[in-house]
Design a protein around this motif. Sequence first.
Motif, short mmCIF file in Angstrom:
data_model
loop_
_atom_site.label_atom_id
_atom_site.label_comp_id
_atom_site.label_asym_id
_atom_site.label_seq_id
_atom_site.Cartn_x
_atom_site.Cartn_y
_atom_site.Cartn_z
N ARG A 34 -16.23 51.56 64.61
CA ARG A 34 -16.91 51.52 65.91
C ARG A 34 -16.90 52.92 66.51
NH1 ARG A 34 -16.13 46.87 69.94
NH2 ARG A 34 -17.09 45.21 68.76
N GLY A 35 -18.05 53.31 67.04
CA GLY A 35 -18.16 54.62 67.67
C GLY A 35 -18.42 55.77 66.72
N SER A 36 -18.37 55.50 65.40
CA SER A 36 -18.61 56.58 64.44
C SER A 36 -20.09 56.96 64.42
CB SER A 36 -18.15 56.17 63.04
OG SER A 36 -19.02 55.18 62.51
N LYS A 37 -20.34 58.18 64.02
CA LYS A 37 -21.72 58.68 63.93
C LYS A 37 -22.53 57.83 62.95
CE LYS A 37 -24.35 62.84 62.78
NZ LYS A 37 -24.28 64.23 62.30
N GLU A 38 -21.92 57.48 61.82
CA GLU A 38 -22.63 56.70 60.81
C GLU A 38 -23.02 55.32 61.34
OE1 GLU A 38 -22.25 55.96 56.11
OE2 GLU A 38 -20.41 55.57 57.24
N LEU A 43 -27.17 51.50 63.40
CA LEU A 43 -27.62 50.60 64.47
C LEU A 43 -28.90 51.13 65.13
CD1 LEU A 43 -24.23 49.52 66.07
CD2 LEU A 43 -25.60 48.34 64.33
N ASP A 44 -29.01 52.44 65.30
CA ASP A 44 -30.22 53.02 65.87
C ASP A 44 -31.42 52.80 64.96
OD1 ASP A 44 -28.93 53.81 68.17
OD2 ASP A 44 -28.76 55.93 67.58
N ALA A 45 -31.21 52.86 63.64
CA ALA A 45 -32.31 52.61 62.69
C ALA A 45 -32.79 51.16 62.79
CB ALA A 45 -31.86 52.93 61.27
N TRP A 118 -30.69 57.33 58.11
CA TRP A 118 -30.79 55.93 57.74
C TRP A 118 -32.16 55.38 58.13
CZ3 TRP A 118 -27.51 53.54 54.63
CH2 TRP A 118 -26.24 54.06 54.48
N THR A 119 -32.78 54.65 57.20
CA THR A 119 -34.04 53.97 57.48
C THR A 119 -33.94 52.52 57.00
OG1 THR A 119 -35.00 54.69 55.38
CG2 THR A 119 -35.45 56.06 57.31
N VAL A 120 -34.67 51.65 57.65
CA VAL A 120 -34.66 50.23 57.30
C VAL A 120 -35.61 50.00 56.14
CG1 VAL A 120 -35.16 47.90 58.13
CG2 VAL A 120 -34.05 49.56 59.64
#
Length: 153
Positions: A34-38, A43-45, A118-120
């Motif tokens: 939780r909170g990691s850049k990865e 989640l943003d992707a 990261w991409t979906v």
Amino acid sequence: MRCVGIVNRIALVAAGVGLLAASVQAQSAYEPERGSKERTQILDAVRIPAVETFGAPVEFVVHDLTVFGDRAYALLVAQRPGGKEIDMASTPDARKYGYDPEREPSTYSLLERKRNQWTVAAFVVSATDVPFYGHPYCETWSEVLPKTWCNGN
């Protein structure tokens, strides 16, 4: 003497290949903290197709997030900020395709990392069956998918 030098170089290359293979084998699937850049990037992707489906703003409750190398699997439940439920009757999907009272804000995603982004690769909403079961998914995604989805494949 020259033959010994070649043999030594071959031995060094073979040792390097062996170490590389061992490090790949030693790698295992994990859930980003939780909170990691990865985790944020993943989640943003997923948020991009989620906003198209549910409308903005969207937050997630993470039920499963598994990464192995440059592949990831995410089972998320979308919600509004502060834990508010999404009114599924008023989403962009409901306006476009009609409201389905059986539809839930659960999302299943497969993601790939290319050039550190990261991409979906696949996105499924409110699946009634296992969305990424067996062939062809298990050939490529077995390290991140739930084990029961790829047993025997």
